[in-house]
Design an enzyme around this catalytic site. Structure first.
Site, PDB file in Angstrom:
ATOM      1  N   SER A 138      -0.468  -4.466  -6.935  1.00  0.00           N
ATOM      2  CA  SER A 138      -1.483  -5.202  -6.171  1.00  0.00           C
ATOM      3  C   SER A 138      -1.941  -4.581  -4.858  1.00  0.00           C
ATOM      4  O   SER A 138      -2.887  -5.083  -4.258  1.00  0.00           O
ATOM      5  CB  SER A 138      -1.005  -6.622  -5.892  1.00  0.00           C
ATOM      6  OG  SER A 138      -1.263  -7.405  -7.019  1.00  0.00           O
ATOM      7  N   LYS A 155      -3.336 -10.139   4.127  1.00  0.00           N
ATOM      8  CA  LYS A 155      -3.433 -10.856   2.852  1.00  0.00           C
ATOM      9  C   LYS A 155      -2.862 -12.255   3.046  1.00  0.00           C
ATOM     10  O   LYS A 155      -1.816 -12.422   3.697  1.00  0.00           O
ATOM     11  CB  LYS A 155      -2.652 -10.082   1.788  1.00  0.00           C
ATOM     12  CG  LYS A 155      -2.733 -10.669   0.386  1.00  0.00           C
ATOM     13  CD  LYS A 155      -1.956  -9.805  -0.599  1.00  0.00           C
ATOM     14  CE  LYS A 155      -2.057 -10.302  -2.022  1.00  0.00           C
ATOM     15  NZ  LYS A 155      -1.282  -9.454  -2.965  1.00  0.00           N
ATOM     16  N   SER A 203      -3.919  -7.887  -6.899  1.00  0.00           N
ATOM     17  CA  SER A 203      -4.303  -9.151  -6.289  1.00  0.00           C
ATOM     18  C   SER A 203      -4.780  -9.025  -4.842  1.00  0.00           C
ATOM     19  O   SER A 203      -5.401  -9.949  -4.339  1.00  0.00           O
ATOM     20  CB  SER A 203      -3.127 -10.119  -6.349  1.00  0.00           C
ATOM     21  OG  SER A 203      -2.040  -9.610  -5.587  1.00  0.00           O
TER      22      SER A 203
HETATM   23  N1  GLN Z   1      -1.598  -7.638 -11.604  1.00  0.00           N
HETATM   24  C1  GLN Z   1      -0.180  -7.841 -11.646  1.00  0.00           C
HETATM   25  C2  GLN Z   1       0.122  -9.283 -11.919  1.00  0.00           C
HETATM   26  O1  GLN Z   1      -0.795 -10.047 -12.063  1.00  0.00           O
HETATM   27  C3  GLN Z   1       0.434  -7.389 -10.349  1.00  0.00           C
HETATM   28  C4  GLN Z   1       0.207  -8.348  -9.257  1.00  0.00           C
HETATM   29  C5  GLN Z   1       0.863  -7.939  -7.976  1.00  0.00           C
HETATM   30  O2  GLN Z   1       1.247  -6.792  -7.785  1.00  0.00           O
HETATM   31  N2  GLN Z   1       1.018  -8.918  -7.088  1.00  0.00           N
HETATM   32  O3  GLN Z   1       1.261  -9.678 -11.999  1.00  0.00           O
END
Ligand code: GLN
Length: 492
Positions: A182, A83, A158
Site C-alpha cells: 500500500s 494517511k 490503499s
Molecule cells: N492491496 C492489499 C490489500 O488490500 C494491500 C493493502 C495494504 O498494503 N494496506 O490487502
C-alpha cells in the site's frame, strides 16, 4: 495557479530546507502555497479527507520562529500529509471508514509525535481505502482519489491519498502504511518514491491496525533523498511498540553516495506473471540495464515460493484483520447505531459501519481461523510464509538488493476492477512477498507506459534500507523521471 506557488508546491523537501534556512522562503509561504493548491485542486483529486488549514498555519508560524531563533529541526516547516490510519489528537482519524466517522484519538501516533518534534507542518489527513484494504483507493467510504497524471485512472491503494497528494504537489512529503504493497504500489502508479521499511524499523503505535504482523508505516516523497530524510525522522525503537527493534537508525540521506560499483543486484526470474503489461516490462528492463551501466553487477536469483505469496497473504492478512477489527462494535470504538437489543446494536453498527471489502476480509479471516479450518488454512499459511522468508534469506547470500517491477500494470481506470476482487488483489502480486518476509522495499519512478508512470521496486536485506536507498538514489540521479510532474494546475 500562479507559477511561484506551483514552484513551491513541487520543491523537494531538501531544497525547501535550504531555502527555509537561508530565509529565502518562509514556512508560512510554503504552507499557504500548498493550502491554496489543496483548495483549488482537491475537490477534483480527492487526496484529503480532512484539511488542517488552521493548525498547519500555526505550525508554520512556529516553524518560522524556530528558524529565526537559529534552531531548526530536520523537517522544520516542511508540509506533510498523513494517511488517515495514523492517529492524531488535533483532527479526526477515520481509516477511510464510516464506522470511525468523527473519531478523535486521545493520543498521537509515535510517527506523528516524531514528525511534530522534527518540525513538520501537517496539512491534513489523506484519503485511504477503508482500513487500508484495497489497491485503488476506491474502497474509501468517503470518496475516490483521482490519479494526478490522468483523472480517469486510480492512484493505487490503499495509500492513494498520500501518493496522489505528493505527486500532484498537494504535499511535499507524506506518510502511508504498507501491509501488502500500500505504499509502493500507489507510489508506482503516481510516479513518486514510496518506502516500506523493514518490519520493526518504524513504530506502529497509533497506526490503526490492519494485519499487525505485516503493517509498516513509511514515507512518500518526490525524491529518494527526501524519503531518506523522512525515514530517519520516524524510525527507531519505541517503548510503546514491542515489535519495534532497537537497532541504530543511520542518517539515511547521508549515505546516498551514488557509488554502485561492487554492488550485486538480484533479478528474480519469478517476478514475471501473465498479464504483465509490455510497457512495464520495457521500462523495468531499461532500468535494470541502467543499474548495470552504473557499475552494479547483475545476478540471477530464485525465489521459488513467490507464486504462493498472494494466496498466503489472503489467509494471513484477513485472519489478523478479523481479530483487529473486532474492537469496532460501537462501544469503545465506532459510531454506535442504536437498536432494541445489544446484539442488534452490534449487528447494525458493524453492518452499516463497514463497507463490502472490509466485511469480505472479516468473513475470510474468521473462516480461516475457525476451529476445523485453522490448521488447513492459517497454520499452513504461516508455514508457507516461512518458506517465502527463507527464499529471501538464501538470495541475500549472493546479492545486496533485488530489483523487480512494483506492479504488473500501470494505473488502471477507475471502476475497472471494483467488481472483481481477485483482479484487484493481483495488483499487489510483486509487493506482497516483502511484507511476508518483513524486508524493506522501495518504489521509484522508472519511466512511462502509455503516458502513465511505471514503478521500479528494489528490495533490501532486513534493516539495510541504506543500501536499497543508495541504489534507488543512484538510479534516480541518472534519469530524468523525478523531475517530471503532472500538469494538474490546468484542470483546477
Ligand atoms: N492491496 C492489499 C490489500 O488490500 C494491500 C493493502 C495494504 O498494503 N494496506 O490487502
Amino acid at each position: 495557479m500562479p507559477s511561484a506557488s506551483t514552484e513551491l508546491a513541487f520543491l523537494p523537501a531538501a531544497a525547501a530546507r535550504r531555502l527555509l534556512g537561508s530565509r529565502q522562503v518562509s514556512a508560512v509561504e510554503l504552507a499557504e502555497a500548498h493550502l491554496a493548491r489543496i483548495e483549488a485542486l482537491d475537490a477534483d483529486l480527492g487526496c484529503y479527507l480532512h484539511v488542517m488549514g488552521e493548525t498547519a498555519r500555526s505550525q508554520a508560524e512556529a516553524a518560522d520562529a524556530r528558524i529565526k531563533a537559529g534552531s531548526p529541526a530536520p523537517l522544520t516547516g516542511i508540509p506533510v500529509a498523513l494517511k488517515d490510519v495514523l492517529c492524531t489528537t488535533d483532527a479526526p482519524t477515520t481509516a477511510g471508514s464510516r464506522i470511525l466517522a468523527g473519531f478523535r484519538s486521545p493520543y498521537d501516533a509515535t510517527v506523528v509525535a516524531r514528525l511534530r518534534d522534527a518540525g513538520a507542518v501537517v496539512l491534513g489527513k489523506a484519503n485511504t481505502d477503508e482500513f487500508a484494504m484495497g489497491s485503488s483507493n476506491e474502497n474509501s467510504a468517503y470518496k475516490p482519489v483521482r490519479n494526478p497524471w490522468r483523472r480517469e485512472r486510480v492512484p493505487g491503494g490503499s495509500s492513494g491519498g498520500p501518493a496522489a497528494a505528493v505527486a500532484g504537489g498537494l504535499a511535499t512529503l507524506a506518510l502511508g502504511s504498507d501491509t501488502g504493497g500500500s505504499i509502493r504500489q500507489p507510489a508506482g502508479f503516481c510516479g513518486v518514491v514510496g518506502v516500506k521499511p523493514t518490519y520493526g524499523r518504524v513504530s506502529r503505535y497509533g497506526l490503526i491496525a490492519f494485519a499487525s504482523s505485516l503493517d509498516q508505516i513509511g514515507p512518500f516523497a518526490r525524491t529518494v533523498e527526501d524519503a531518506a530524510m523522512l525515514l530517519t525522522a520516524i524510525a527507531g525503537p519505541d517503548p510503546d511498540d514491542a515489535t519495534s527493534v532497537p537497532v541504530p537508525v543511520p542518517d539515511f540521506a547521508a549515505t546516498l553516495d551514488g557509488d554502485l560499483r561492487g554492488l550485486r543486484i538480484g533479478i528474480a526470474r519469478e517476478y514475471n506473471v501473465d498479464g504483465m503489461e509490455p510497457g512495464v516490462e520495457v521500462a523495468v528492463a531499461a532500468a535494470i540495464r541502467r543499474l548495470e551501466s552504473l557499475g552494479a553487477e547483475l545476478v540471477e536469483v530464485s525465489l521459488p515460493h513467490t507464486e504462493y505469496a498472494l494466496a498466503t497473504y489472503y489467509i494471513t492478512a484477513p485472519a489478523e484483520a478479523s481479530a483487529n477489527l473486532a474492537r469496532f462494535y460501537g462501544v469503545r470504538y465506532g459510531s454506535v447505531v442504536e437498536a432494541p437489543t445489544l446484539l442488534e446494536t452490534y449487528q447494525r453498527t458493524r453492518g452499516e459501519g463497514f463497507g463490502p471489502e472490509v466485511k469480505r476480509r472479516i468473513m475470510l479471516g474468521t473462516y480461516a481461523l475457525s476451529s476445523g479450518y485453522y490448521d488447513a488454512y492459517y497454520v499452513k499459511a504461516q508455514k508457507v510464509r516461512t518458506l517465502i522468508k527463507q527464499d529471501f534469506d538464501r538470495a541475500w547470500e549472493s546479492v545486496d538488493v533485488i530489483v523487480a517491477p512494483t506492479s504488473p500494470t500501470v494505473a488502471f481506470h477507475l471502476g475497472a476492477r471494483t467488481t472483481d476482487p481477485y483482479q484487484m488483489y493481483l495488483a499487489d502480486v510483486f509487493t506482497i512477498p516483502a511484507n511476508m518476509a518483513g524486508i524493506p522495499g522501495i518504489s521509484i519512478p522508472c519511466g512511462f507506459s502509455d503516458g502513465l508512470p511505471v514503478g521500479l521496486q528494489l528490495l533490501g536485506k532486513p534493516f539495510d534500507e541504506a543500501t536499497m536507498l543508495k541504489v534507488a538514489h543512484a538510479y534516480e540521479q541518472a534519469e530524468p523521471w523525478h523531475t517530471m510532474h503532472p500538469e494538474v494546475s490546468g484542470h483546477a
